[in-house]
Design a protein around this motif. Structure first.
Motif, PDB file in Angstrom:
ATOM      1  N   GLY A 242      -2.752   7.900 -10.596  1.00 52.11           N
ATOM      2  CA  GLY A 242      -3.831   6.989 -10.237  1.00 52.11           C
ATOM      3  C   GLY A 242      -3.869   6.686  -8.755  1.00 52.11           C
ATOM      4  O   GLY A 242      -4.648   5.838  -8.309  1.00 52.11           O
ATOM      5  N   ALA A 243      -3.030   7.389  -7.961  1.00 49.09           N
ATOM      6  CA  ALA A 243      -2.972   7.151  -6.517  1.00 49.09           C
ATOM      7  C   ALA A 243      -4.303   7.457  -5.844  1.00 49.09           C
ATOM      8  O   ALA A 243      -4.977   8.431  -6.190  1.00 49.09           O
ATOM      9  N   THR A 244      -4.669   6.627  -4.892  1.00 52.65           N
ATOM     10  CA  THR A 244      -5.909   6.835  -4.146  1.00 52.65           C
ATOM     11  C   THR A 244      -5.698   6.884  -2.641  1.00 52.65           C
ATOM     12  O   THR A 244      -6.564   7.356  -1.913  1.00 52.65           O
ATOM     13  N   SER A 245      -4.551   6.401  -2.139  1.00 52.58           N
ATOM     14  CA  SER A 245      -4.356   6.348  -0.697  1.00 52.58           C
ATOM     15  C   SER A 245      -2.869   6.269  -0.381  1.00 52.58           C
ATOM     16  O   SER A 245      -2.074   5.777  -1.194  1.00 52.58           O
ATOM     17  N   VAL A 246      -2.492   6.782   0.804  1.00 55.61           N
ATOM     18  CA  VAL A 246      -1.110   6.687   1.277  1.00 55.61           C
ATOM     19  C   VAL A 246      -1.093   6.143   2.700  1.00 55.61           C
ATOM     20  O   VAL A 246      -2.010   6.372   3.476  1.00 55.61           O
ATOM     21  N   ARG A 247      -0.026   5.422   3.036  1.00 55.78           N
ATOM     22  CA  ARG A 247       0.181   4.876   4.367  1.00 55.78           C
ATOM     23  C   ARG A 247       1.691   4.796   4.642  1.00 55.78           C
ATOM     24  O   ARG A 247       2.500   4.803   3.710  1.00 55.78           O
TER      25      ARG A 247
ATOM     26  N   TRP B  78      -9.168  -1.806  -9.051  1.00 57.66           N
ATOM     27  CA  TRP B  78      -9.993  -0.717  -8.528  1.00 57.66           C
ATOM     28  C   TRP B  78     -10.146  -0.993  -7.047  1.00 57.66           C
ATOM     29  O   TRP B  78     -10.752  -1.995  -6.693  1.00 57.66           O
ATOM     30  N   GLN B  79      -9.686  -0.218  -6.104  1.00 54.30           N
ATOM     31  CA  GLN B  79      -8.831   0.895  -6.376  1.00 54.30           C
ATOM     32  C   GLN B  79      -7.949   1.168  -5.177  1.00 54.30           C
ATOM     33  O   GLN B  79      -7.169   2.078  -5.146  1.00 54.30           O
ATOM     34  N   GLY B  80      -8.111   0.347  -4.099  1.00 54.33           N
ATOM     35  CA  GLY B  80      -7.265   0.508  -2.926  1.00 54.33           C
ATOM     36  C   GLY B  80      -7.539   1.771  -2.138  1.00 54.33           C
ATOM     37  O   GLY B  80      -6.629   2.315  -1.504  1.00 54.33           O
ATOM     38  N   GLU B  81      -8.774   2.238  -2.137  1.00 58.54           N
ATOM     39  CA  GLU B  81      -9.087   3.452  -1.387  1.00 58.54           C
ATOM     40  C   GLU B  81      -8.960   3.172   0.108  1.00 58.54           C
ATOM     41  O   GLU B  81      -9.499   2.201   0.609  1.00 58.54           O
ATOM     42  N   ASP B  82      -8.273   4.069   0.812  1.00 61.08           N
ATOM     43  CA  ASP B  82      -8.028   3.937   2.248  1.00 61.08           C
ATOM     44  C   ASP B  82      -7.372   2.600   2.581  1.00 61.08           C
ATOM     45  O   ASP B  82      -7.843   1.827   3.421  1.00 61.08           O
TER      46      ASP B  82
ATOM     47  N   VAL C 276       0.129  -5.228   4.262  1.00 57.70           N
ATOM     48  CA  VAL C 276      -0.705  -4.211   3.625  1.00 57.70           C
ATOM     49  C   VAL C 276      -1.929  -4.907   3.046  1.00 57.70           C
ATOM     50  O   VAL C 276      -1.808  -5.948   2.395  1.00 57.70           O
ATOM     51  N   PHE C 277      -3.110  -4.325   3.301  1.00 61.57           N
ATOM     52  CA  PHE C 277      -4.359  -4.903   2.820  1.00 61.57           C
ATOM     53  C   PHE C 277      -4.991  -3.977   1.784  1.00 61.57           C
ATOM     54  O   PHE C 277      -5.181  -2.789   2.037  1.00 61.57           O
ATOM     55  N   LEU C 278      -5.321  -4.534   0.621  1.00 61.28           N
ATOM     56  CA  LEU C 278      -5.950  -3.776  -0.460  1.00 61.28           C
ATOM     57  C   LEU C 278      -7.356  -4.313  -0.713  1.00 61.28           C
ATOM     58  O   LEU C 278      -7.534  -5.519  -0.919  1.00 61.28           O
TER      59      LEU C 278
ATOM     60  N   HIS D 121     -15.137  -2.214  -1.252  1.00 57.80           N
ATOM     61  CA  HIS D 121     -14.698  -0.868  -1.613  1.00 57.80           C
ATOM     62  C   HIS D 121     -13.585  -0.376  -0.691  1.00 57.80           C
ATOM     63  O   HIS D 121     -12.610   0.228  -1.135  1.00 57.80           O
ATOM     64  N   THR D 122     -13.715  -0.624   0.614  1.00 62.97           N
ATOM     65  CA  THR D 122     -12.667  -0.308   1.580  1.00 62.97           C
ATOM     66  C   THR D 122     -12.532  -1.467   2.553  1.00 62.97           C
ATOM     67  O   THR D 122     -13.475  -2.237   2.760  1.00 62.97           O
ATOM     68  N   THR D 123     -11.352  -1.580   3.166  1.00 64.05           N
ATOM     69  CA  THR D 123     -11.167  -2.572   4.222  1.00 64.05           C
ATOM     70  C   THR D 123     -10.360  -1.944   5.341  1.00 64.05           C
ATOM     71  O   THR D 123      -9.453  -1.138   5.082  1.00 64.05           O
TER      72      THR D 123
END
Length: 447
Positions: free
Chosen positions: A61-66, A107-111, A121-123, A164-166
């Motif tokens: 279910g991963a959507t982003s990495v940092r 849903w869903q922490g994209e980017d 960390v900001f979701l 959707h993104t931040t």
């Protein structure tokens, strides 16, 4: 550091991010892919010039990495439908789970965005989280304290009209949050949500400002602002329906729209350059994310210089599922910013449209290693030197030589039969790929 598991995480079937342009932007289809798209995963694998170093299946279910740096140690953070997880990757062949903040139904922490200095960390919470919809669901931003990566702590949540993104601007003192499709209580003539600004100087008490920015982005119409990337000069590039536009967010600059010098702030940014992308290149006009190389030279003599001063190019992803065909799905676009430095992108109208000149483009359709699929739009990408690595959903992760931006060339690919590549990131010579089905693949370019 000891591994800490805060809560049990349940998984959710993988779906695409739901930003795609197909039909009415406020339609139920934007709840994400269902049916053939969700199932359009390859049955066989194809790999060339890539070694898989490791896989993290517990991050399904991963959507982003940092990454965040702690002294000499780098810690991997993975966001997704589960919330947030941190990993020790000192040995990338054997990553170790350190901690997690579980958000079942998220849903869903994209980017996902990180604050290097304060270790935050900001979701972004999309309105479709926890069973909501784009029409009526709640959106906002979670802030997680990662000073101890083995003991992540959720310290605040604030409701934001977009989610959707931040993205961080001005060293994460402010967040710009955008997308998705507009809510029922937002203006009827909007095509999607613009950007809202949140003051994060005190991360435990975020302050959301009521008036959105990046308005009128689609030939004079306020539309979907999807994501923001900040370049090495500090210019924030907002991508969405209608193209890519860059803003100064700090300091004194000439405002080409107002025709005067003024102070730029995160709340009142100064236009810099950018605009719409040619419909001949990107028919949907929906630009997903971007990258502007500033001060970068190619190893073979600086091909970028042929197109003007350093920084005159913008790389942008079109995400689109207009037709059930890879040939019509989203592509990588390389455009010139020349001719857009006098506010042309802010004056564009349907009657007198302004478009950036396309320099080069690349599509996965028909490329070596591809399969028959209707799930192959371009998605996030990352650049290291002359090599751009990009996710193409069921068509996997592609490595491109961009030393000549007029002619991007595929040099390697990794397309597992059971995967859906969402988000790649270079780190110490390896590529960490958030795969919505497989978790995270750690890859090494072998040639």
């Amino acid at each position: 550091m000891s591994a800490v598991a805060l809560m049990f995480v349940s998984t959710v079937p993988a779906q695409a991010c739901g930003d795609e342009v197909f039909g009415n932007p406020s339609s139920a289809a934007h709840a994400g892919h269902t049916g053939p798209r969700a199932e359009g995963v390859a049955a066989t694998s194809a790999v060339k010039n890539v070694e898989q170093v490791a896989n993290l299946p517990d991050a399904t279910g991963a959507t982003s990495v940092r990454f965040l740096k702690y002294g000499h140690k780098d810690v991997l953070f993975i966001s997704g439908r589960f919330g947030l997880k941190s990993y020790d990757v000192d040995n990338p062949r054997k990553p170790k789970l350190l901690s997690e903040v579980s958000l079942p139904g998220f849903w869903q922490g994209e980017d996902t965005e990180v604050d290097e200095k304060r270790k935050l960390v900001f979701l972004a919470r999309d309105p479709r989280a926890y069973g909501g919809t784009t029409n009526t669901g709640e959106s906002g931003v979670y802030t997680i304290d990662a000073k101890r990566p083995d003991k992540l702590e959720l310290i605040s949540y604030v409701q934001v009209p977009a989610g959707h993104t931040t993205s961080c601007v001005n060293d994460c003192r402010y967040l710009w949050t955008g997308g998705p499709a507009k809510a029922d209580n937002q203006p009827a003539d909007w095509g999607g949500r613009p950007i809202w600004v949140t003051d994060m100087k005190d991360p435990r008490k975020p302050k959301v400002f009521p008036n959105p920015i990046d308005l009128y982005r689609n030939d004079g119409k306020t539309d979907y602002a999807h994501d923001v990337q900040v370049d090495a000069m500090g210019i924030a590039w907002s991508s969405g329906r209608g193209g890519v536009r860059g803003y100064w967010t700090d300091g004194w600059h000439r405002d080409p729209v107002a025709g005067k010098f003024r102070k730029a702030t995160a709340l009142d940014p100064v236009p810099y350059a950018g605009g719409g992308v040619s419909e001949l290149t990107a028919p949907s006009k929906f630009m997903h994310n971007s990258y502007r190389p500033v001060g970068w030279r190619s190893k073979d003599g600086g091909d970028h210089e042929r197109f003007g001063r350093t920084g005159d190019l913008i790389y942008a992803t079109e995400e689109s599922f207009i037709q059930n065909s890879c040939a019509a799905d989203g592509i990588l676009v390389i455009a010139s910013l020349k001719g857009s430095y006098n506010g042309e992108g802010w004056r564009s109208t349907p009657e007198k449209p302004f478009r950036l000149k396309t320099i080069g483009s690349w599509s996965v359709a028909g490329q070596e290693g591809s399969i028959e699929s209707d799930d192959c739009s371009a998605h996030y990408f990352d650049v290291q030197g002359n090599v751009l690595v990009q996710s193409f959903y069921a068509q996997g992760t592609r490595f491109l030589d961009i030393s000549d931006p007029t002619n991007p060339r595929q040099i390697a690919y990794h397309r597992p039969g059971d995967g859906r590549s969402w988000y790649p990131m270079w780190h110490k010579g390896l590529v960490y790929v958030a795969d919505n089905v497989r978790g995270v693949d750690i890859l090494k370019l072998s040639r």
